[in-house]
Design a protein around this motif. Structure first.
Motif, PDB file in Angstrom:
ATOM      1  N   ASP A  15     -94.009 -67.289 -63.028  1.00 40.87           N
ATOM      2  CA  ASP A  15     -93.504 -68.607 -63.415  1.00 40.87           C
ATOM      3  C   ASP A  15     -92.966 -69.368 -62.209  1.00 40.87           C
ATOM      4  N   ASP A  16     -92.185 -68.680 -61.363  1.00 37.53           N
ATOM      5  CA  ASP A  16     -91.608 -69.307 -60.176  1.00 37.53           C
ATOM      6  C   ASP A  16     -92.507 -69.186 -58.955  1.00 37.53           C
ATOM      7  N   GLU A  17     -93.545 -68.362 -59.061  1.00 32.88           N
ATOM      8  CA  GLU A  17     -94.462 -68.081 -57.956  1.00 32.88           C
ATOM      9  C   GLU A  17     -93.719 -67.591 -56.723  1.00 32.88           C
ATOM     10  N   SER A  18     -92.810 -66.652 -56.942  1.00 34.06           N
ATOM     11  CA  SER A  18     -92.059 -66.062 -55.841  1.00 34.06           C
ATOM     12  C   SER A  18     -91.623 -64.652 -56.229  1.00 34.06           C
ATOM     13  N   TYR A  19     -91.161 -63.901 -55.237  1.00 33.95           N
ATOM     14  CA  TYR A  19     -90.671 -62.549 -55.482  1.00 33.95           C
ATOM     15  C   TYR A  19     -89.178 -62.589 -55.758  1.00 33.95           C
ATOM     16  N   GLU A  20     -88.725 -61.676 -56.628  1.00 35.58           N
ATOM     17  CA  GLU A  20     -87.301 -61.585 -56.932  1.00 35.58           C
ATOM     18  C   GLU A  20     -86.944 -60.162 -57.336  1.00 35.58           C
ATOM     19  N   CYS A  21     -85.668 -59.868 -57.248  1.00 34.85           N
ATOM     20  CA  CYS A  21     -85.170 -58.549 -57.627  1.00 34.85           C
ATOM     21  C   CYS A  21     -85.106 -58.474 -59.148  1.00 34.85           C
ATOM     22  N   ASP A  22     -85.653 -57.405 -59.708  1.00 37.37           N
ATOM     23  CA  ASP A  22     -85.746 -57.247 -61.153  1.00 37.37           C
ATOM     24  C   ASP A  22     -84.568 -56.464 -61.735  1.00 37.37           C
ATOM     25  N   VAL A  23     -83.584 -56.161 -60.923  1.00 32.85           N
ATOM     26  CA  VAL A  23     -82.441 -55.362 -61.370  1.00 32.85           C
ATOM     27  C   VAL A  23     -81.354 -56.290 -61.910  1.00 32.85           C
ATOM     28  N   SER A  24     -80.776 -55.888 -63.005  1.00 32.85           N
ATOM     29  CA  SER A  24     -79.668 -56.644 -63.574  1.00 32.85           C
ATOM     30  C   SER A  24     -78.371 -56.108 -62.969  1.00 32.85           C
ATOM     31  N   MET A  25     -77.921 -56.744 -61.881  1.00 36.08           N
ATOM     32  CA  MET A  25     -76.714 -56.287 -61.180  1.00 36.08           C
ATOM     33  C   MET A  25     -75.480 -56.930 -61.800  1.00 36.08           C
ATOM     34  N   ASP A  26     -74.366 -56.224 -61.688  1.00 34.67           N
ATOM     35  CA  ASP A  26     -73.114 -56.836 -62.124  1.00 34.67           C
ATOM     36  C   ASP A  26     -72.551 -57.683 -60.980  1.00 34.67           C
ATOM     37  N   GLU A  27     -71.532 -58.449 -61.272  1.00 35.31           N
ATOM     38  CA  GLU A  27     -70.972 -59.383 -60.291  1.00 35.31           C
ATOM     39  C   GLU A  27     -70.440 -58.681 -59.049  1.00 35.31           C
ATOM     40  N   ASP A  28     -69.872 -57.498 -59.226  1.00 31.78           N
ATOM     41  CA  ASP A  28     -69.315 -56.769 -58.096  1.00 31.78           C
ATOM     42  C   ASP A  28     -70.394 -56.363 -57.097  1.00 31.78           C
ATOM     43  N   ASP A  29     -71.536 -55.886 -57.594  1.00 31.19           N
ATOM     44  CA  ASP A  29     -72.630 -55.491 -56.703  1.00 31.19           C
ATOM     45  C   ASP A  29     -73.204 -56.692 -55.952  1.00 31.19           C
ATOM     46  N   VAL A  30     -73.397 -57.800 -56.656  1.00 34.20           N
ATOM     47  CA  VAL A  30     -73.936 -58.999 -56.019  1.00 34.20           C
ATOM     48  C   VAL A  30     -72.982 -59.490 -54.940  1.00 34.20           C
ATOM     49  N   TYR A  31     -71.693 -59.514 -55.239  1.00 32.88           N
ATOM     50  CA  TYR A  31     -70.706 -59.964 -54.251  1.00 32.88           C
ATOM     51  C   TYR A  31     -70.699 -59.043 -53.033  1.00 32.88           C
ATOM     52  N   ARG A  32     -70.729 -57.732 -53.261  1.00 35.40           N
ATOM     53  CA  ARG A  32     -70.689 -56.768 -52.161  1.00 35.40           C
ATOM     54  C   ARG A  32     -71.911 -56.920 -51.260  1.00 35.40           C
ATOM     55  N   LEU A  33     -73.082 -57.102 -51.843  1.00 31.33           N
ATOM     56  CA  LEU A  33     -74.297 -57.253 -51.048  1.00 31.33           C
ATOM     57  C   LEU A  33     -74.303 -58.571 -50.270  1.00 31.33           C
ATOM     58  N   ASN A  34     -73.771 -59.625 -50.858  1.00 36.00           N
ATOM     59  CA  ASN A  34     -73.738 -60.919 -50.171  1.00 36.00           C
ATOM     60  C   ASN A  34     -72.632 -60.990 -49.126  1.00 36.00           C
ATOM     61  N   ALA A  35     -71.532 -60.313 -49.366  1.00 38.13           N
ATOM     62  CA  ALA A  35     -70.402 -60.356 -48.435  1.00 38.13           C
ATOM     63  C   ALA A  35     -70.652 -59.506 -47.197  1.00 38.13           C
ATOM     64  N   ASN A  36     -71.367 -58.412 -47.357  1.00 36.00           N
ATOM     65  CA  ASN A  36     -71.626 -57.505 -46.245  1.00 36.00           C
ATOM     66  C   ASN A  36     -73.137 -57.327 -46.092  1.00 36.00           C
TER      67      ASN A  36
END
Length: 57
Positions: A15-36
């Motif tokens: 639909d978006d014609e792009s690649y994306e992560c298929d994992v449903s992460m919680d907010e803590d994991d997303v923040y940790r990956l973006n912060a570090n």
């Protein structure tokens, strides 16, 4: 850090014609990956089917 390009969870969205992560992460994991940027993704799984075979050789 492992590259998303080699991860099983990195899938193509037609639909978006792009690649994306298929994992449903919680907010803590997303923040940790973006912060570090050196943080390891807890959901990374190598898409290399022959990794186990090479390990056994």
């Amino acid at each position: 850090m492992n590259s998303c390009d080699t991860c099983v969870n990195y899938v193509y969205d037609e639909d978006d014609e792009s690649y994306e992560c298929d994992v449903s992460m919680d907010e803590d994991d997303v923040y940790r990956l973006n912060a570090n940027p050196r943080a390891e993704c807890p959901y990374y799984r190598n898409n290399d089917e022959y990794e186990v075979v090479r390990h056994q050789m």
